[in-house]
Design a protein around this motif. Structure first.
Motif: not given
Length: 451
Positions: A224-226, A262-265, A282-286, A367-370
């Protein structure tokens, strides 16, 4: 359910006369060049709807209350003090009514789903509710009322600073140790509002958790998302570096398996090396450009990140203003102002608006695992329609439409929106707008009477 669009964006291509069949919330069939059937829902321009990857719904009720300059210099930290005072008055009923308004406004703005970074868990003063998930259930109720797709992100918030200071004041409502946090996750799982809803985790930040707690939570939740706040403020960077010996992004990349979940806000204050390393993870920059501008956070290292192929998405964070086009244009304009250049956030050549929109669609869904972010068979029917007859769009070619949407259009071009096939916005209005507004106004009247 079947939708017919005069024009639609499928992948990176614009197509005409697209029929989309949807079953159980997912796209099952796409047909190009087809006439509409009498039973079809007909729209003008159809796009994949974005995910709003970062929201603190309750802060929407503060909008406009923190824009007066106090003695001395205003900053994020004085804003945070006012936010804590506000928190002391919020009841579960207030939180539900505010969240429903926020989710409705998001859908009318073109967002089909939301990552709710939910960190209000306890009563004022820190006493737990009878059910640990009381306030999460209020978020679930708001998602049910609005039909929005929800990735719920309960927050682990244990300490008042990077030196593991005890929580105080408004922070007491956030309090969770690792064991209670894991029980909260377990209690929430069967209560999620829709089949497409899911749950992730949100260790708040490196200043509000500890390295040991972070590792324990990650080990206990392998899927799941982190999401995590990272490197938002200069002071935060300095505090983390002093305590942990590295800048926040460097420390996280070296000490956690940061990958596509991962999503790093924010990730606002990064060196070029950190920026490239985050992109390669590979993480998302939020990114939350409106809130980051409102709080004076700083400017994301966007050109370096984009050139390195980094994934990104956008969120409305404090919800001081919920506007999808403005979120994207603020992101690009911040880069232009810093670099004294134009058309910054596009790799090579092409439409900046399309690069921003499709990049945020893909990154937000990740980022939302969607399973969303594109109009494709098997994906959730997270769809948004806009009105091409609007004066800012009517003269544009297909390949200019997203430039017009991002840089010229006002709010109000959305005509229809589906969240996993749930047709929640029709004719520009949410189908439950009147009831949601009535409940919100009553809640605010009650809340303000006690402020």
């Amino acid at each position: 359910m079947t939708v017919h669009a005069n024009t639609a964006l499928v992948g990176s291509e614009w197509v005409s006369d697209l029929r989309i069949e949807v079953e159980h919330g997912r796209i099952t069939k796409l047909e190009h060049g087809k006439d509409a059937h009498p039973s079809d829902t007909r729209v003008d321009v159809l796009l994949p709807a974005l995910a709003n990857l970062h929201s603190h719904a309750f802060q929407r009720a503060m909008a406009g209350m923190t824009e007066t300059r106090a003695a001395g210099r205003e900053s994020f930290w004085t804003w945070r003090t006012l936010m804590y005072r506000f928190l002391d008055r919020l009841t579960p009923e207030h939180i539900e009514a505010i969240a429903a308004l926020v989710f409705m406004e998001m859908q009318e703005a073109g967002y089909a789903s939301v990552g709710e970074f939910h960190y209000v868990h306890q009563q004022p003063g820190g006493a737990p509710y009878t059910q640990l998930s009381e306030l999460s259930q209020r978020i679930f109720s708001a998602a049910s009322q609005t039909g929005i797709g929800l990735t719920h992100l309960p927050v682990l918030y244990t300490y008042g600073g990077v030196k593991q200071e005890p929580l105080a004041g408004g922070q007491l409502r956030f309090s969770n140790g690792v064991d209670r946090f894991l029980r909260l996750i377990e209690e929430c799982q069967p209560l999620l509002p829709h089949a497409d809803s899911q749950i992730g985790i949100a260790p708040h930040s490196l200043r509000a958790t500890s390295p040991d707690d972070l590792q324990q939570v990650l080990k206990s939740t392998p899927n799941g998302p982190v999401h995590i706040h990272i490197s938002e403020q200069v002071k935060e960077v300095a505090d983390v570096e002093a305590a942990l010996g590295q800048r926040p992004v460097d420390w996280l990349l070296d000490n956690a398996d940061v990958n596509k979940r991962w999503c790093l806000i924010h990730a606002t204050h990064m060196t070029d090396d950190e920026t490239r390393a985050l992109a390669q993870s590979g993480a998302v920059a939020g990114l939350c450009p409106i809130t980051e501008a409102n709080l004076g956070d700083g400017i994301f290292n966007g050109a370096v990140y984009t050139d390195a192929g980094g994934a990104f998405g956008v969120g409305s964070d404090s919800n001081v203003r919920i506007s999808l086009p403005e979120e994207l244009r603020t992101l690009e304009y911040s880069q232009r102002l810093r670099d004294k250049a134009r058309t910054v956030l596009v790799r090579g050549e092409g439409s900046v608006g399309q690069a921003l929109y499709t990049g945020a669609a893909r990154g937000g869904a990740q980022a939302l695992g969607r399973a969303a972010g594109n109009i494709a068979v098997g994906h959730l029917a997270d769809l948004v329609a806009i009105d091409r007859s609007h004066p800012t769009l009517c003269s544009l070619r297909d390949d200019q439409l997203l430039d017009g949407l991002c840089f010229a259009a006002p709010d109000g071009t959305v005509t229809d929106l589906w969240s996993a096939g749930r047709h929640q916005v029709c004719g520009g209005r949410h189908i439950a707008r009147d009831a949601i507004l009535t409940n919100y106004r009553a809640a605010m009247s009650d809340l303000l009477a006690d402020l």
